[in-house]
Design a protein around this motif. Structure first.
Motif, PDB file in Angstrom:
ATOM      1  N   TYR F  89       0.824  -1.213   0.000  1.00 26.85           N
ATOM      2  CA  TYR F  89       0.000   0.000   0.000  1.00 26.85           C
ATOM      3  C   TYR F  89       0.851   1.253   0.000  1.00 26.85           C
ATOM      4  O   TYR F  89       0.519   2.243  -0.660  1.00 26.85           O
ATOM      5  CB  TYR F  89      -0.953   0.034   1.199  1.00 26.85           C
ATOM      6  CG  TYR F  89      -1.791   1.287   1.147  1.00 26.85           C
ATOM      7  CD1 TYR F  89      -2.933   1.347   0.364  1.00 26.85           C
ATOM      8  CD2 TYR F  89      -1.393   2.451   1.808  1.00 26.85           C
ATOM      9  CE1 TYR F  89      -3.676   2.511   0.249  1.00 26.85           C
ATOM     10  CE2 TYR F  89      -2.123   3.620   1.705  1.00 26.85           C
ATOM     11  CZ  TYR F  89      -3.264   3.653   0.924  1.00 26.85           C
ATOM     12  OH  TYR F  89      -3.977   4.813   0.804  1.00 26.85           O
ATOM     13  N   ARG F  90       1.962   1.256   0.758  1.00 27.27           N
ATOM     14  CA  ARG F  90       2.803   2.455   0.811  1.00 27.27           C
ATOM     15  C   ARG F  90       3.261   2.859  -0.601  1.00 27.27           C
ATOM     16  O   ARG F  90       3.389   4.036  -0.921  1.00 27.27           O
ATOM     17  CB  ARG F  90       4.014   2.240   1.715  1.00 27.27           C
ATOM     18  CG  ARG F  90       3.705   1.978   3.191  1.00 27.27           C
ATOM     19  CD  ARG F  90       2.829   3.012   3.848  1.00 27.27           C
ATOM     20  NE  ARG F  90       2.567   2.698   5.248  1.00 27.27           N
ATOM     21  CZ  ARG F  90       1.536   1.944   5.677  1.00 27.27           C
ATOM     22  NH1 ARG F  90       0.670   1.429   4.826  1.00 27.27           N
ATOM     23  NH2 ARG F  90       1.366   1.745   6.976  1.00 27.27           N
ATOM     24  N   LEU F  91       3.528   1.843  -1.462  1.00 27.04           N
ATOM     25  CA  LEU F  91       3.943   2.148  -2.836  1.00 27.04           C
ATOM     26  C   LEU F  91       2.779   2.770  -3.605  1.00 27.04           C
ATOM     27  O   LEU F  91       2.954   3.710  -4.384  1.00 27.04           O
ATOM     28  CB  LEU F  91       4.406   0.862  -3.526  1.00 27.04           C
ATOM     29  CG  LEU F  91       5.571   0.140  -2.843  1.00 27.04           C
ATOM     30  CD1 LEU F  91       5.757  -1.248  -3.455  1.00 27.04           C
ATOM     31  CD2 LEU F  91       6.862   0.940  -2.971  1.00 27.04           C
ATOM     32  N   TYR F  92       1.573   2.226  -3.373  1.00 26.70           N
ATOM     33  CA  TYR F  92       0.364   2.795  -3.998  1.00 26.70           C
ATOM     34  C   TYR F  92       0.185   4.249  -3.544  1.00 26.70           C
ATOM     35  O   TYR F  92      -0.147   5.131  -4.333  1.00 26.70           O
ATOM     36  CB  TYR F  92      -0.848   1.941  -3.621  1.00 26.70           C
ATOM     37  CG  TYR F  92      -2.158   2.504  -4.069  1.00 26.70           C
ATOM     38  CD1 TYR F  92      -2.602   2.350  -5.380  1.00 26.70           C
ATOM     39  CD2 TYR F  92      -2.975   3.217  -3.192  1.00 26.70           C
ATOM     40  CE1 TYR F  92      -3.821   2.874  -5.792  1.00 26.70           C
ATOM     41  CE2 TYR F  92      -4.189   3.744  -3.601  1.00 26.70           C
ATOM     42  CZ  TYR F  92      -4.603   3.571  -4.899  1.00 26.70           C
ATOM     43  OH  TYR F  92      -5.803   4.106  -5.307  1.00 26.70           O
ATOM     44  N   GLU F  93       0.406   4.481  -2.262  1.00 29.04           N
ATOM     45  CA  GLU F  93       0.254   5.831  -1.708  1.00 29.04           C
ATOM     46  C   GLU F  93       1.253   6.801  -2.356  1.00 29.04           C
ATOM     47  O   GLU F  93       0.924   7.953  -2.647  1.00 29.04           O
ATOM     48  CB  GLU F  93       0.475   5.763  -0.188  1.00 29.04           C
ATOM     49  CG  GLU F  93       0.186   7.059   0.547  1.00 29.04           C
ATOM     50  CD  GLU F  93       0.319   6.861   2.051  1.00 29.04           C
ATOM     51  OE1 GLU F  93      -0.511   6.156   2.649  1.00 29.04           O
ATOM     52  OE2 GLU F  93       1.275   7.399   2.631  1.00 29.04           O
ATOM     53  N   ILE F  94       2.458   6.319  -2.581  1.00 37.29           N
ATOM     54  CA  ILE F  94       3.477   7.165  -3.216  1.00 37.29           C
ATOM     55  C   ILE F  94       3.022   7.559  -4.624  1.00 37.29           C
ATOM     56  O   ILE F  94       3.213   8.698  -5.047  1.00 37.29           O
ATOM     57  CB  ILE F  94       4.831   6.407  -3.245  1.00 37.29           C
ATOM     58  CG1 ILE F  94       5.404   6.326  -1.824  1.00 37.29           C
ATOM     59  CG2 ILE F  94       5.826   7.077  -4.191  1.00 37.29           C
ATOM     60  CD1 ILE F  94       6.548   5.335  -1.668  1.00 37.29           C
ATOM     61  N   VAL F  95       2.372   6.641  -5.338  1.00 38.90           N
ATOM     62  CA  VAL F  95       1.861   6.984  -6.672  1.00 38.90           C
ATOM     63  C   VAL F  95       0.767   8.049  -6.561  1.00 38.90           C
ATOM     64  O   VAL F  95       0.705   8.993  -7.344  1.00 38.90           O
ATOM     65  CB  VAL F  95       1.330   5.731  -7.400  1.00 38.90           C
ATOM     66  CG1 VAL F  95       0.647   6.108  -8.709  1.00 38.90           C
ATOM     67  CG2 VAL F  95       2.467   4.749  -7.670  1.00 38.90           C
ATOM     68  N   GLY F  96      -0.111   7.900  -5.546  1.00 37.42           N
ATOM     69  CA  GLY F  96      -1.181   8.882  -5.369  1.00 37.42           C
ATOM     70  C   GLY F  96      -0.641  10.258  -5.020  1.00 37.42           C
ATOM     71  O   GLY F  96      -1.084  11.276  -5.561  1.00 37.42           O
ATOM     72  N   VAL F  97       0.343  10.287  -4.106  1.00 34.08           N
ATOM     73  CA  VAL F  97       0.864  11.572  -3.630  1.00 34.08           C
ATOM     74  C   VAL F  97       1.811  12.197  -4.653  1.00 34.08           C
ATOM     75  O   VAL F  97       1.725  13.387  -4.950  1.00 34.08           O
ATOM     76  CB  VAL F  97       1.571  11.389  -2.265  1.00 34.08           C
ATOM     77  CG1 VAL F  97       2.285  12.673  -1.863  1.00 34.08           C
ATOM     78  CG2 VAL F  97       0.582  10.965  -1.197  1.00 34.08           C
ATOM     79  N   TYR F  98       2.724  11.392  -5.221  1.00 27.63           N
ATOM     80  CA  TYR F  98       3.782  11.952  -6.071  1.00 27.63           C
ATOM     81  C   TYR F  98       3.586  11.717  -7.570  1.00 27.63           C
ATOM     82  O   TYR F  98       4.404  12.176  -8.371  1.00 27.63           O
ATOM     83  CB  TYR F  98       5.143  11.413  -5.635  1.00 27.63           C
ATOM     84  CG  TYR F  98       5.531  11.878  -4.262  1.00 27.63           C
ATOM     85  CD1 TYR F  98       5.936  13.194  -4.038  1.00 27.63           C
ATOM     86  CD2 TYR F  98       5.452  11.022  -3.166  1.00 27.63           C
ATOM     87  CE1 TYR F  98       6.258  13.628  -2.756  1.00 27.63           C
ATOM     88  CE2 TYR F  98       5.772  11.444  -1.893  1.00 27.63           C
ATOM     89  CZ  TYR F  98       6.174  12.755  -1.691  1.00 27.63           C
ATOM     90  OH  TYR F  98       6.483  13.204  -0.428  1.00 27.63           O
ATOM     91  N   GLY F  99       2.534  10.999  -7.969  1.00 31.46           N
ATOM     92  CA  GLY F  99       2.305  10.739  -9.387  1.00 31.46           C
ATOM     93  C   GLY F  99       2.264  12.006 -10.232  1.00 31.46           C
ATOM     94  O   GLY F  99       2.986  12.121 -11.236  1.00 31.46           O
ATOM     95  N   PRO F 100       1.431  12.984  -9.843  1.00 31.79           N
ATOM     96  CA  PRO F 100       1.384  14.215 -10.653  1.00 31.79           C
ATOM     97  C   PRO F 100       2.726  14.950 -10.682  1.00 31.79           C
ATOM     98  O   PRO F 100       3.037  15.631 -11.657  1.00 31.79           O
ATOM     99  CB  PRO F 100       0.303  15.049  -9.953  1.00 31.79           C
ATOM    100  CG  PRO F 100      -0.550  14.035  -9.245  1.00 31.79           C
ATOM    101  CD  PRO F 100       0.404  12.953  -8.807  1.00 31.79           C
ATOM    102  N   THR F 101       3.504  14.800  -9.619  1.00 31.51           N
ATOM    103  CA  THR F 101       4.824  15.450  -9.578  1.00 31.51           C
ATOM    104  C   THR F 101       5.773  14.778 -10.574  1.00 31.51           C
ATOM    105  O   THR F 101       6.496  15.452 -11.323  1.00 31.51           O
ATOM    106  CB  THR F 101       5.384  15.373  -8.141  1.00 31.51           C
ATOM    107  OG1 THR F 101       4.580  16.201  -7.306  1.00 31.51           O
ATOM    108  CG2 THR F 101       6.831  15.831  -8.082  1.00 31.51           C
ATOM    109  N   ILE F 102       5.788  13.463 -10.584  1.00 32.84           N
ATOM    110  CA  ILE F 102       6.655  12.748 -11.519  1.00 32.84           C
ATOM    111  C   ILE F 102       6.273  13.111 -12.956  1.00 32.84           C
ATOM    112  O   ILE F 102       7.127  13.369 -13.804  1.00 32.84           O
ATOM    113  CB  ILE F 102       6.548  11.220 -11.281  1.00 32.84           C
ATOM    114  CG1 ILE F 102       7.118  10.874  -9.894  1.00 32.84           C
ATOM    115  CG2 ILE F 102       7.290  10.434 -12.371  1.00 32.84           C
ATOM    116  CD1 ILE F 102       6.879   9.427  -9.454  1.00 32.84           C
ATOM    117  N   LYS F 103       4.965  13.163 -13.210  1.00 34.23           N
ATOM    118  CA  LYS F 103       4.498  13.556 -14.548  1.00 34.23           C
ATOM    119  C   LYS F 103       5.015  14.953 -14.919  1.00 34.23           C
ATOM    120  O   LYS F 103       5.506  15.169 -16.028  1.00 34.23           O
ATOM    121  CB  LYS F 103       2.966  13.542 -14.582  1.00 34.23           C
ATOM    122  CG  LYS F 103       2.360  13.983 -15.920  1.00 34.23           C
ATOM    123  CD  LYS F 103       0.828  13.974 -15.878  1.00 34.23           C
ATOM    124  CE  LYS F 103       0.227  14.659 -17.079  1.00 34.23           C
ATOM    125  NZ  LYS F 103       0.377  13.948 -18.344  1.00 34.23           N
ATOM    126  N   ALA F 104       4.904  15.904 -13.998  1.00 32.45           N
ATOM    127  CA  ALA F 104       5.317  17.282 -14.299  1.00 32.45           C
ATOM    128  C   ALA F 104       6.817  17.354 -14.588  1.00 32.45           C
ATOM    129  O   ALA F 104       7.261  18.083 -15.479  1.00 32.45           O
ATOM    130  CB  ALA F 104       4.953  18.195 -13.131  1.00 32.45           C
TER     131      ALA F 104
END
Lengths: 149, 149, 149, 149, 149, 149, 149, 149, 149, 149
Positions: F89-104
């Motif tokens: 889950y922590r990995l899933y959470e990282i995608v939720g929190v930082y996904g838009p940042t990685i995209k940018a």
């Protein structure tokens, strides 16, 4: 000029009720209907016959157009598949726990069919009890047997 | 050797009931409890006190181990968030349509709180009616007021 | 003229708190209630008794109508079935991991029943610890045993 | 020949506990751990250190292979996003109602961060009360502050 | 007069960045933090310490109130359980495909525990490659071992 | 006679690994591949080239048919949209929190495109740290720019 | 010895039908009912009256116990909220596209109410047409008006 | 100046219909189409041919731009996967209960294929009946056989 | 002063297209791109290179700022997991029915990998046919083989 | 004796194909059909005409009963609303990104209607390309215009 919506009329009713310090029981008595039906019709979950729609708009001092809106057949919508409010959730839980039991007993007493939720009425009352007062909910719906053809 | 599960005991009860040609009302009477509670406990939605567990296993000729299983605290699970069976769905629909109304009337009659689904009982009866007999469901649950601290 | 809503009052409270540089602990102390209950009532998750509603509106300089709104029975709604905020998710995770354990121990210590979430109170405290301070959450709810009838 | 699974070992523990008439508190005492941790490890929600795994298999007369299984890192799975069992649902409800409050108070007392659900412990106790005994749940988790880099 | 919200401040930052022709790397350098953290804090997924909040508002010419908002503990919300944007979905897919592998290797290298997503940092870099440049993502989080008690 | 399935082969690998007391790192070294790829191919999340499939079956003493199964293109399935295991889950959470940042940041460094999850590799390492050792995850995927036509 | 289940009886019917080379229309004619009702009762979506249950078991050469099972009130379950089979999906799509229209026209022709799905019958016929034959579905259900009380 | 949307035109139609005291049957007759098609096109679930779009805007006194909007190909959207309105839910229930039956009978009468929901028409009529009038719904769709290639 | 959003620019394009009586094919030709790509970029599902963004804003007479917005990397969002519009649903159905087949054939022709949806193009054409004209959709995406490391 | 199911026949086909070292292209050629249709019919997503069912059972040496099963109208079921396998997900993503575009172009080229997924065919081919070979998918479906009545 935009027409009144159901939501507008519900807001008007809630606002007028608050200002006049009325209760649902009082409004229900004023229009000669039960409190359960009166509240649900005010919330847009039931349509009012013409005389009741006029009675409630007069009782609460609402505009005439509101009486027309209250007579329309509402589209009944609830947005939470599982309700979160604890008071409403407990009712959902009762359906989950006792639903199969009610089905089995209807089958035993009537045959293969259901209790109608349309030709239906309900009351909510307070029952005094020394161990703590109790909420009593009584539902009554017409038995509908499955058709075979 | 594997232990009896709740599912095993429910199957045994249903099978014995069918073979003996009993009704839920009859079984309930035999153990001195209501039909609603008796059915729900047999289905694994309520735990039985020791004497009732023994009474039902004797009535139906089940093994002694079954009486132990019936006394355990069951984990109440229903797998359909929205039930599909029409008889049970109508109950779900009633919660969707009238849930906010019941909440409003509990608030008006008692204050801020709920009807307990734990300290709770229910009955299902058949009411004769010339326009078609009706199903009557009566629920009674203790009022629980919210705590402020 | 439109009436104040719960959301309006919550905004007013948050805004006044920010401007006055207050803490929830400070507001709670001012109205003689616990911080947990005070915050949840301010967020619309609990209704306030009349005296507390008046106390908080006076403390924060809110209009009198706000005190009326704070006394109404709120419909408790949360829109995320699984909360995404990490701080709240951890609590959800604890329910998933330890929920069956809490159920088993309640059963062992009390019998077949539950901990009430209505007749309930809670506190959150900071506990100093050389390996890193800890959050301590204490919940207390009345035991409710299932009815048999 | 197939290897023992976690589910096998959980079944063995439950079966041995029933046959020996033990309680979770008794098993916990026998292995020198808390009842909450002991039950959750037995259910496959926590891994056991070697000495505790050996102690519980000896206490309950399980095969040696079971001790190996109990030491493995389990994949923690719960299949109901919203739990239906009333005892567990009340805990879920508490997270929905009080989650934002706990977050606000952690923020006020510690800063921007969370309570760990990993470096975490919990207890469940019975508190006598003339108005009805109460369930007390105490959780303690390390405060973890968000990193800035 | 209404207070600034997180959404207002995010809009202000995006608008000022566009007008000034800045990059996230440039803004990050100006405030002495990493680009990943700077962007996520600007989006409301991390709270800023006071000096960084002041630095970014000065760099971008935002009002002082914005610096206060940036220091508040944000409620982290994402509305799509499964993200649809292809760039973000690929990350979700990596968790689905390699999540159990990461878990197994953490277990092998550390014991029963997790990588913290709170005491955590990350970088995104461009790596030149004759077959096509590559995106490199490096994550580092504190190992947290499960507690036994 | 039924053919071996992927699930059979995964079970055989796990069972042989346990009996031989091997680690994923050890198996990976024996077949000359990375631990991440080796584990994911063993779990049915990647297909093995012929020589690696033969190497792992020889290393672990599996039947020859297993090598054929390991070369087939697996259908990658994960059944939990939101994983419940805390480590995953922590990995899933990282995608939720930082996904838009990685995209940018990908957009800023490369242009409009994504990091491939197919032409992709990853490592998991342990980094010693006096404040507590850290898990380091490094991902590298080919940049793929969107086509315009 | 285990009792026959609904699933067993459905399998027996399908198997006997295949071996005897019968059609649903033929079976329906043999028992004197419509093909729609006959198929749905065979699938466990309707209960059979005693004479029809006996007629179908005789027609198909099933054991007597099957006739008892066919008379029981079935729990109607469909597991796909949105059906994937294209033939069934098209019916779901018709409800989505034309559901509000049917509601509006029922309201216009009858008043506030519904078409019963219990006191209900249906037929499926083939209509020749030079541009391609057409499927004709005719449904008939009793109008049920909402109660006011 | 913003262009008219589908929602605007639907509102205009509903408002004009209410003011003119018209029925759907009356409007349908005025434009020479069926009531089902007329209502669904007015709701944005079907596109109108040019002459019908002009006829309805003239009949109801709508602006000319409305006729253009009514000719556009609408994107058909319904937001409730399972409809809550009881009148529409009953139709959904019929698909759940009788969908597999309709599929089986189409297969028996036509071969492997479906009833088109595109080359499709429907009517809703009131049928007098001494036991209570009935709603009759007739659907007709072109049979489409699966292609083999 | 607020900046233009993607939604604003999409509205401007649709409005200008309607007023100028243009087709997507016409606009695509004017900017020297395909109709599929042109429409999807106009809808915010693809970013435009600078020259194409300028070409379309000049063709349609949009403000210069619109050209900047069209060059930004859009976050691709679709809100319906299962699309309800029949034209789009049929495409979803094709993926459900033929997805595993496409996977099997890619595997047979290329090895273990996928068709890229990023390095991808598509066309939609009308093919005359005496039995009724046909829609032809051609997709072409780069084959990407899974990495082993 | 139990009858063969679709799943049994699919397993037999896959097993015989593996043992005989055949490809889908080879099997398709042997029965004179396309590889896409042949694979989908073998997987239970299409029914086979009698001659093709016989041809494939002879080609693969399956029992005669299998040919009967292959001719039955299958119920098409896919259990993942959003497919997780990356190769199939990319197709789902294409529908999400380009679905509205395909709809707009069908509307522009044909009028208000859809591409049939029933009167439909498809091919998958490998196209050589110096920058990396490409997967080409061609779909062709009959245009179906909406009915007005």
């Amino acid at each position: 000029m935009t027409a009144l919506t159901r939501e507008d009329v519900t807001s008007m009713i809630l606002s007028a009720k608050r200002q006049a310090g009325l209760t649902w029981e009082g409004i229900a008595e004023a229009i000669g209907m039960s409190p359960v039906w009166t509240h649900s019709a005010a919330m847009g979950m039931n349509a009012m016959p013409e005389d009741k729609a006029k009675a409630i708009t007069e009782t609460l001092g609402l505009p005439q157009e509101a009486a027309l809106v209250l007579q329309e057949s509402p589209t009944k919508i609830w947005s939470q598949t599982v309700p979160t409010d604890p008071c409403i959730y407990r009712l959902y839980e009762i359906v989950g726990v006792y639903g199969p039991t009610i089905k089995a007993l209807i089958h035993e007493k009537f045959g293969d069919g259901i209790m109608s939720a349309i030709d239906f009425d309900m009351s909510v009352t307070r029952v005094e009890n020394p161990k703590g007062d109790r909420v009593k909910i009584e539902m009554s719906g017409k038995y509908l047997g499955y058709n075979a053809w």
